[in-house]
Scaffold this motif. Structure first.
Motif, PDB file in Angstrom:
ATOM      1  N   TRP A 130       0.849  -1.188   0.000  1.00 43.20           N
ATOM      2  CA  TRP A 130       0.000   0.000   0.000  1.00 43.20           C
ATOM      3  C   TRP A 130       0.885   1.239   0.000  1.00 43.20           C
ATOM      4  CZ3 TRP A 130      -5.019  -0.991  -0.695  1.00 43.20           C
ATOM      5  CH2 TRP A 130      -5.489  -2.266  -0.346  1.00 43.20           C
ATOM      6  N   VAL A 131       0.422   2.238  -0.739  1.00 44.31           N
ATOM      7  CA  VAL A 131       1.131   3.517  -0.784  1.00 44.31           C
ATOM      8  C   VAL A 131       0.152   4.637  -0.463  1.00 44.31           C
ATOM      9  CG1 VAL A 131       2.394   5.152  -2.224  1.00 44.31           C
ATOM     10  CG2 VAL A 131       2.820   2.700  -2.460  1.00 44.31           C
ATOM     11  N   VAL A 132       0.573   5.504   0.432  1.00 39.34           N
ATOM     12  CA  VAL A 132      -0.215   6.670   0.820  1.00 39.34           C
ATOM     13  C   VAL A 132       0.653   7.904   0.598  1.00 39.34           C
ATOM     14  CG1 VAL A 132      -1.380   7.859   2.714  1.00 39.34           C
ATOM     15  CG2 VAL A 132      -1.544   5.371   2.520  1.00 39.34           C
ATOM     16  N   SER A 133       0.142   8.855  -0.171  1.00 37.84           N
ATOM     17  CA  SER A 133       0.839  10.118  -0.400  1.00 37.84           C
ATOM     18  C   SER A 133       0.154  11.220   0.397  1.00 37.84           C
ATOM     19  CB  SER A 133       0.824  10.473  -1.892  1.00 37.84           C
ATOM     20  OG  SER A 133       1.408   9.451  -2.668  1.00 37.84           O
ATOM     21  N   GLY A 134       0.820  12.367   0.495  1.00 42.08           N
ATOM     22  CA  GLY A 134       0.168  13.431   1.237  1.00 42.08           C
ATOM     23  C   GLY A 134       0.991  14.698   1.325  1.00 42.08           C
ATOM     24  N   VAL A 135       0.449  15.621   2.113  1.00 41.48           N
ATOM     25  CA  VAL A 135       1.114  16.891   2.368  1.00 41.48           C
ATOM     26  C   VAL A 135       0.762  17.320   3.788  1.00 41.48           C
ATOM     27  CG1 VAL A 135      -0.801  18.289   1.466  1.00 41.48           C
ATOM     28  CG2 VAL A 135       1.515  19.235   1.465  1.00 41.48           C
ATOM     29  N   GLU A 136       1.695  17.979   4.453  1.00 40.31           N
ATOM     30  CA  GLU A 136       1.467  18.484   5.799  1.00 40.31           C
ATOM     31  C   GLU A 136       1.884  19.946   5.892  1.00 40.31           C
ATOM     32  OE1 GLU A 136       3.346  16.099   8.771  1.00 40.31           O
ATOM     33  OE2 GLU A 136       1.796  14.551   8.683  1.00 40.31           O
ATOM     34  N   ASP A 137       1.275  20.640   6.842  1.00 43.31           N
ATOM     35  CA  ASP A 137       1.605  22.033   7.144  1.00 43.31           C
ATOM     36  C   ASP A 137       1.488  22.921   5.907  1.00 43.31           C
ATOM     37  OD1 ASP A 137       2.201  23.979   9.018  1.00 43.31           O
ATOM     38  OD2 ASP A 137       4.344  23.922   8.588  1.00 43.31           O
ATOM     39  N   LEU A 138       0.423  22.686   5.135  1.00 47.40           N
ATOM     40  CA  LEU A 138       0.115  23.534   3.984  1.00 47.40           C
ATOM     41  C   LEU A 138      -0.804  24.647   4.487  1.00 47.40           C
ATOM     42  CD1 LEU A 138       0.253  24.010   0.907  1.00 47.40           C
ATOM     43  CD2 LEU A 138      -1.740  22.506   0.685  1.00 47.40           C
ATOM     44  N   VAL A 139      -0.239  25.804   4.731  1.00 50.17           N
ATOM     45  CA  VAL A 139      -0.971  26.896   5.382  1.00 50.17           C
ATOM     46  C   VAL A 139      -1.751  27.683   4.326  1.00 50.17           C
ATOM     47  CG1 VAL A 139      -0.786  28.956   6.821  1.00 50.17           C
ATOM     48  CG2 VAL A 139       0.772  27.029   7.183  1.00 50.17           C
ATOM     49  N   LEU A 140      -3.080  27.781   4.542  1.00 46.66           N
ATOM     50  CA  LEU A 140      -3.970  28.444   3.596  1.00 46.66           C
ATOM     51  C   LEU A 140      -4.844  29.446   4.344  1.00 46.66           C
ATOM     52  CD1 LEU A 140      -5.197  25.303   1.583  1.00 46.66           C
ATOM     53  CD2 LEU A 140      -3.292  26.823   1.024  1.00 46.66           C
ATOM     54  N   LEU A 141      -5.268  30.503   3.640  1.00 49.21           N
ATOM     55  CA  LEU A 141      -6.108  31.519   4.275  1.00 49.21           C
ATOM     56  C   LEU A 141      -6.988  32.185   3.232  1.00 49.21           C
ATOM     57  CD1 LEU A 141      -5.079  34.066   6.979  1.00 49.21           C
ATOM     58  CD2 LEU A 141      -6.215  34.893   4.904  1.00 49.21           C
ATOM     59  N   ASN A 142      -8.276  32.318   3.553  1.00 52.39           N
ATOM     60  CA  ASN A 142      -9.214  33.132   2.788  1.00 52.39           C
ATOM     61  C   ASN A 142      -9.584  34.347   3.632  1.00 52.39           C
ATOM     62  OD1 ASN A 142      -9.434  31.479   0.500  1.00 52.39           O
ATOM     63  ND2 ASN A 142     -11.078  30.261   1.386  1.00 52.39           N
ATOM     64  N   LEU A 159     -20.178  32.225  21.553  1.00 51.88           N
ATOM     65  CA  LEU A 159     -19.695  32.566  20.219  1.00 51.88           C
ATOM     66  C   LEU A 159     -20.779  33.266  19.414  1.00 51.88           C
ATOM     67  CD1 LEU A 159     -17.296  32.203  18.206  1.00 51.88           C
ATOM     68  CD2 LEU A 159     -18.469  30.154  17.379  1.00 51.88           C
ATOM     69  N   ALA A 160     -20.410  34.379  18.815  1.00 45.13           N
ATOM     70  CA  ALA A 160     -21.348  35.114  17.963  1.00 45.13           C
ATOM     71  C   ALA A 160     -21.382  34.495  16.569  1.00 45.13           C
ATOM     72  CB  ALA A 160     -20.937  36.577  17.880  1.00 45.13           C
ATOM     73  N   GLU A 161     -22.541  34.512  15.959  1.00 42.21           N
ATOM     74  CA  GLU A 161     -22.655  34.039  14.579  1.00 42.21           C
ATOM     75  C   GLU A 161     -22.039  35.072  13.642  1.00 42.21           C
ATOM     76  OE1 GLU A 161     -26.720  33.082  13.740  1.00 42.21           O
ATOM     77  OE2 GLU A 161     -26.705  31.313  15.049  1.00 42.21           O
ATOM     78  N   THR A 162     -21.530  34.576  12.509  1.00 39.60           N
ATOM     79  CA  THR A 162     -20.906  35.493  11.553  1.00 39.60           C
ATOM     80  C   THR A 162     -21.214  35.062  10.131  1.00 39.60           C
ATOM     81  OG1 THR A 162     -18.823  36.457  10.788  1.00 39.60           O
ATOM     82  CG2 THR A 162     -18.742  34.184  11.569  1.00 39.60           C
ATOM     83  N   SER A 163     -21.364  36.034   9.267  1.00 36.54           N
ATOM     84  CA  SER A 163     -21.557  35.772   7.838  1.00 36.54           C
ATOM     85  C   SER A 163     -20.340  36.191   7.028  1.00 36.54           C
ATOM     86  CB  SER A 163     -22.806  36.503   7.330  1.00 36.54           C
ATOM     87  OG  SER A 163     -22.673  37.903   7.535  1.00 36.54           O
ATOM     88  N   ASP A 164     -19.292  36.610   7.714  1.00 35.34           N
ATOM     89  CA  ASP A 164     -18.058  36.980   7.020  1.00 35.34           C
ATOM     90  C   ASP A 164     -16.904  36.889   8.010  1.00 35.34           C
ATOM     91  OD1 ASP A 164     -16.230  37.818   5.168  1.00 35.34           O
ATOM     92  OD2 ASP A 164     -16.814  39.936   5.222  1.00 35.34           O
ATOM     93  N   ARG A 165     -15.985  35.983   7.760  1.00 37.80           N
ATOM     94  CA  ARG A 165     -14.847  35.802   8.655  1.00 37.80           C
ATOM     95  C   ARG A 165     -13.620  35.378   7.859  1.00 37.80           C
ATOM     96  NH1 ARG A 165     -15.422  29.843  11.650  1.00 37.80           N
ATOM     97  NH2 ARG A 165     -15.769  28.634   9.733  1.00 37.80           N
ATOM     98  N   ILE A 166     -12.461  35.535   8.454  1.00 36.26           N
ATOM     99  CA  ILE A 166     -11.231  34.954   7.904  1.00 36.26           C
ATOM    100  C   ILE A 166     -11.251  33.456   8.182  1.00 36.26           C
ATOM    101  CG2 ILE A 166      -8.734  34.795   8.254  1.00 36.26           C
ATOM    102  CD1 ILE A 166      -8.624  37.774   8.600  1.00 36.26           C
ATOM    103  N   LEU A 167     -10.901  32.674   7.171  1.00 40.43           N
ATOM    104  CA  LEU A 167     -10.777  31.234   7.336  1.00 40.43           C
ATOM    105  C   LEU A 167      -9.337  30.839   7.046  1.00 40.43           C
ATOM    106  CD1 LEU A 167     -12.247  28.531   7.882  1.00 40.43           C
ATOM    107  CD2 LEU A 167     -12.522  28.306   5.406  1.00 40.43           C
ATOM    108  N   ALA A 168      -8.650  30.309   8.046  1.00 41.49           N
ATOM    109  CA  ALA A 168      -7.243  29.932   7.888  1.00 41.49           C
ATOM    110  C   ALA A 168      -7.021  28.555   8.494  1.00 41.49           C
ATOM    111  CB  ALA A 168      -6.330  30.952   8.555  1.00 41.49           C
TER     112      ALA A 168
END
Length: 280
Positions: A130-142, A159-168
């Protein structure tokens, strides 16, 4: 008493190879971990080490095999795993994990550390390979395009609800192959699928984003049967500037490192086989 499942190996062997056969050198920076299992009851129960291949020998094997070239890390892991099972009589299962640390070329023999760590794990036993490939610590942000609302509330919810937030997040993803493939092309396509899905998904939850990313990885390659993802929610909190007589229209944030939400899950191709390999 009776002995349960057991294994042993050499953890985090550091290996750097420089290929100098052209004017532009090639740099391969790896961390290799070997794990062996088999007929090892004697060493646990009586201290008889006749069936034990020393972990120092495993380390030396990694370096010796690198002398002949490394190539794709999936192939390198398979070569090592096959060697341990094929040459050590007491060993019936070998698992080799290889982490490839990214370097970006900035000259013929100059490099800068890159983003993310490519990973590969190969397992060889009498039940197959079996072979498993991958990636780690791939930092992404919207910076936008992410919401979170409509969640269950209890007596401790503030926690307050939000309709616009940073996603990282810092993506850890691993995908299991059903057959050998062109490892380089497969990794490039899967990596691009992760980035594309993160960027294009209008997220109502990080769970939704996780599923979209897993779905795109499976669609990126016909040999990929399943992908598992771990996505920490790298929270960004809006700073209250009112005490200073200033407004803050979604521009100044505090990036918190902990605690953080941790979203994990897997996406599987319909009808894909399940090898039952909990370790992968």
């Amino acid at each position: 008493m009776e002995l349960g499942d057991n294994q042993y190996g050499k953890a985090e062997v550091r290996l750097v190879r420089v290929d100098r056969d052209t004017d532009e050198h090639r740099l391969t920076d790896l961390t290799v971990t070997t794990t062996l299992a088999g007929d090892l009851a004697a060493t646990h129960l009586t201290g008889d080490n006749a069936g034990v291949l020393p972990t120092d020998s495993q380390k030396n094997t990694v370096y010796a095999f690198a002398r002949d070239g490394i190539g794709e890390i999936e192939d390198f892991a398979l070569r090592l795993a096959r060697h341990f099972v094929g040459t050590a009589p007491s060993i019936t299962r070998a698992r080799v994990r290889v982490d490839q640390h990214a370097w970006e070329r900035v000259g013929g023999h100059s490099f800068a550390r890159g983003a993310g760590t490519r990973t590969a794990t190969a397992a060889v036993s009498d039940q197959g390979e079996w072979v498993v490939s991958g990636v780690e610590d791939l930092v992404l942000l919207n910076t936008t395009g992410s919401e979170f609302h409509g969640f269950h509330r209890d007596e401790y919810t503030t926690l307050a609800e939000t309709s616009d937030r940073i996603l990282a997040t810092a993506v850890s993803a691993r995908w299991r192959h059903s057959a050998p493939t062109d490892w380089s092309l497969s990794y490039t396509a899967a990596h691009a699928a992760l980035l594309g899905a993160f960027a294009s998904t209008h997220s109502l939850s990080l769970q939704q984003t996780l599923y979209a990313m897993g779905e795109k990885v499976i669609e990126s390659g016909s040999t990929i049967d399943e992908v598992r993802l771990s996505l920490p929610n790298k929270h960004h909190f809006l700073v209250d500037l009112a005490p200073f007589g200033l407004d803050n229209p979604g521009e100044v944030f505090y990036a918190a490192d902990r605690p953080y939400g941790l979203i994990e899950g897997s996406v599987r191709r319909p009808g894909a086989s399940d090898p039952g390999l909990a370790w992968w």
